[in-house]
Enzyme design. Structure first.
Site, PDB file in Angstrom:
ATOM      1  N   LYS A 158       0.736  -1.218  -0.046  1.00 57.30           N
ATOM      2  CA  LYS A 158       0.039  -0.018  -0.019  1.00 57.30           C
ATOM      3  C   LYS A 158       0.959   1.373  -0.068  1.00 57.30           C
ATOM      4  O   LYS A 158       0.545   2.094  -0.913  1.00 57.30           O
ATOM      5  CB  LYS A 158      -1.045   0.077   1.300  1.00 57.30           C
ATOM      6  N   LYS A 198       1.202  11.593   5.948  1.00 59.08           N
ATOM      7  CA  LYS A 198       1.374  10.447   6.798  1.00 59.08           C
ATOM      8  C   LYS A 198       1.919   9.197   5.981  1.00 59.08           C
ATOM      9  O   LYS A 198       2.899   8.654   6.355  1.00 59.08           O
ATOM     10  CB  LYS A 198      -0.034  10.259   7.813  1.00 59.08           C
TER      11      LYS A 198
HETATM   12  P1  NAD Z   1     -11.233   9.561   8.680  1.00 61.00           P
HETATM   13  O1  NAD Z   1     -10.423  10.421   9.366  1.00 61.00           O
HETATM   14  O2  NAD Z   1     -12.295   9.940   7.714  1.00 61.00           O
HETATM   15  O3  NAD Z   1     -11.769   8.302   9.655  1.00 61.00           O
HETATM   16  C1  NAD Z   1     -11.199   7.963  10.567  1.00 61.00           C
HETATM   17  C2  NAD Z   1     -12.358   7.532  12.029  1.00 61.00           C
HETATM   18  O4  NAD Z   1     -11.581   6.958  12.864  1.00 61.00           O
HETATM   19  C3  NAD Z   1     -13.097   8.901  12.097  1.00 61.00           C
HETATM   20  O5  NAD Z   1     -14.553   8.535  11.989  1.00 61.00           O
HETATM   21  C4  NAD Z   1     -12.604   8.853  13.423  1.00 61.00           C
HETATM   22  O6  NAD Z   1     -13.452   9.464  14.417  1.00 61.00           O
HETATM   23  C5  NAD Z   1     -12.129   7.618  13.988  1.00 61.00           C
HETATM   24  N1  NAD Z   1     -11.548   7.527  15.301  1.00 61.00           N
HETATM   25  C6  NAD Z   1     -10.147   8.128  15.485  1.00 61.00           C
HETATM   26  N2  NAD Z   1      -9.901   8.004  16.635  1.00 61.00           N
HETATM   27  C7  NAD Z   1     -10.419   6.763  17.195  1.00 61.00           C
HETATM   28  C8  NAD Z   1     -10.582   5.731  18.336  1.00 61.00           C
HETATM   29  N3  NAD Z   1      -9.676   6.086  19.226  1.00 61.00           N
HETATM   30  N4  NAD Z   1     -11.271   4.996  18.369  1.00 61.00           N
HETATM   31  C9  NAD Z   1     -12.448   4.919  17.520  1.00 61.00           C
HETATM   32  N5  NAD Z   1     -12.472   5.650  16.446  1.00 61.00           N
HETATM   33  C10 NAD Z   1     -11.558   6.331  16.096  1.00 61.00           C
HETATM   34  O7  NAD Z   1     -10.104   8.750   7.829  1.00 61.00           O
HETATM   35  P2  NAD Z   1     -10.269   7.719   6.368  1.00 61.00           P
HETATM   36  O8  NAD Z   1     -10.022   8.943   5.245  1.00 61.00           O
HETATM   37  O9  NAD Z   1     -11.737   7.120   6.522  1.00 61.00           O
HETATM   38  O10 NAD Z   1      -9.218   6.823   6.498  1.00 61.00           O
HETATM   39  C11 NAD Z   1      -8.870   5.908   7.223  1.00 61.00           C
HETATM   40  C12 NAD Z   1      -7.877   5.315   6.945  1.00 61.00           C
HETATM   41  O11 NAD Z   1      -7.760   4.592   5.530  1.00 61.00           O
HETATM   42  C13 NAD Z   1      -6.445   5.987   7.070  1.00 61.00           C
HETATM   43  O12 NAD Z   1      -5.296   5.056   7.525  1.00 61.00           O
HETATM   44  C14 NAD Z   1      -6.126   6.228   5.788  1.00 61.00           C
HETATM   45  O13 NAD Z   1      -4.655   6.525   5.125  1.00 61.00           O
HETATM   46  C15 NAD Z   1      -6.694   5.017   4.804  1.00 61.00           C
HETATM   47  N6  NAD Z   1      -7.194   5.270   3.402  1.00 61.00           N
HETATM   48  C16 NAD Z   1      -7.904   6.316   3.175  1.00 61.00           C
HETATM   49  C17 NAD Z   1      -8.496   6.588   1.850  1.00 61.00           C
HETATM   50  C18 NAD Z   1      -9.132   7.980   1.483  1.00 61.00           C
HETATM   51  O14 NAD Z   1      -9.511   8.071   0.258  1.00 61.00           O
HETATM   52  N7  NAD Z   1      -9.844   8.717   2.557  1.00 61.00           N
HETATM   53  C19 NAD Z   1      -8.142   5.733   0.885  1.00 61.00           C
HETATM   54  C20 NAD Z   1      -7.492   4.746   1.268  1.00 61.00           C
HETATM   55  C21 NAD Z   1      -6.923   4.409   2.561  1.00 61.00           C
END
Ligand code: NAD
Length: 296
Positions: free
Chosen positions: A171, A240
């Site tokens: 990834k 990140k």
């Molecule tokens: P986001 O910030 O929208 O979602 C993260 C969620 O985790 C939030 O709802 C937050 O409230 C929750 N959270 C934070 N701390 C927490 C805790 N201690 N306990 C429980 N919940 C908690 O992020 P995202 O864009 O959905 O990305 C999530 C992961 O997927 C990241 O690692 C990101 O790099 C990866 N990712 C994102 C995308 C994208 O297009 N957004 C694509 C591929 C991968």
């Protein structure tokens, strides 16, 4: 037949992935630190738990989609974390957290007799909604195979080996390319526009020529040319990811000339725009310097 899964972290990616599990006939126990994030899934029948431990006492398999490596470690191994649950057998990390972190968490979970699987995803919010993500899976093969119904509901399954972290390495390599292409495409398009070319026509030409990439095919037409900037991935999360890549390449002794410049460009974007800006807004950093705006 539907299975019962735990799902923690219902943000931009977690909510549509969890939603696809419900669509496929599975049931869910969910948790997010922000109570409002659980509402839409609760309205569709998901049970809301009060902590990661409570999720892990309700389901044998817990999937997480969390922002950073530290949050994943906390949710897996911290106080009231998933490892304190009494039903969990498998912890699946769908987040992008890096191979070192995946190996650490796998070791910590093994002490509680819990298998760790890393399964980071790529394809953005659109791919999560459509169920077309690339799912990069590593961990014990038999366990990964038994989870195929969950992985198949969210996208295309790729098995990358039993060593913890192989999915994460895959990834990070992908995201370095995605981050580099977006940054350098912004520089190229701003240069052309400042010289007098039309941005939309440039994108059309590049997409018929050898420079095409996901930024010219998707990000510019959908988010940058219309100036909507709403792809659902933040600049902070991209920064990140490229930092995690650089750490890993450095530890492996691989040259980092180009990747180091990419990390600096994303550092600039986060400093200027803030970590919550959409990642496509990185074009504004180049525009500001060049004193020209790219418009569709
Ligand atoms: P986001 O910030 O929208 O979602 C993260 C969620 O985790 C939030 O709802 C937050 O409230 C929750 N959270 C934070 N701390 C927490 C805790 N201690 N306990 C429980 N919940 C908690 O992020 P995202 O864009 O959905 O990305 C999530 C992961 O997927 C990241 O690692 C990101 O790099 C990866 N990712 C994102 C995308 C994208 O297009 N957004 C694509 C591929 C991968």
């Amino acid at each position: 037949m539907g299975q019962h899964f735990g799902f923690i972290g219902l943000g931009n990616m977690g909510t549509p992935m969890a939603s696809r599990l419900l669509d496929a006939g599975h049931t869910l126990t969910i948790y997010d630190i922000r109570a409002e994030a659980t509402k839409s899934l609760a309205a569709r029948g998901a049970r809301v738990a009060a902590s990661p431990a409570a999720v892990a006492s309700a389901a044998e398999t817990v999937l997480v989609s969390l922002p950073t490596p530290d949050v994943v470690r906390l949710v897996a191994l911290g106080p009231n974390g998933s490892s304190s649950g009494n039903r969990i057998k498998t912890f699946v990390d769908l987040s992008t957290t890096g191979a070192r972190m995946a190996a650490d968490v796998a070791k910590g979970l093994a002490e509680h007799e819990i298998s760790a699987i890393d399964a980071p995803v790529s394809g953005g919010v659109g791919g999560a909604v459509a169920g077309t993500l690339a799912v990069m899976v590593s961990g014990p093969q038999e366990t990964c195979e038994t989870l195929r119904p969950a992985f198949d509901a969210i996208g295309k399954y790729f098995y990358l080996g039993d060593k913890p972290g192989m999915g994460q390495t895959m990834k990070l390599c992908n995201n370095l390319l995605s981050a580099a292409c977006l940054a350098v495409t912004c520089e190229a398009i701003v240069t052309g526009v400042k010289a007098g070319l039309d941005a939309r026509q440039m994108i059309e030409v590049i997409n018929a020529a050898s420079g095409k990439n996901d930024s010219t095919e998707r990000k510019f037409p959908r988010a940058i040319l219309p100036r909507t900037f709403g792809m659902g991935f933040t600049a902070g999360l991209m920064h990140k990811d490229v930092k995690l890549y650089l750490d890993e390449a450095g530890a492996l002794g691989v040259p980092q000339y180009v990747s180091a410049a990419v990390v600096q460009m994303w550092q600039l974007a986060v400093t200027q725009l803030g970590p919550n800006a959409d990642f496509t807004e990185i074009v504004k950093c180049v525009e500001q310097w060049a004193d020209v705006e790219v418009k569709g």
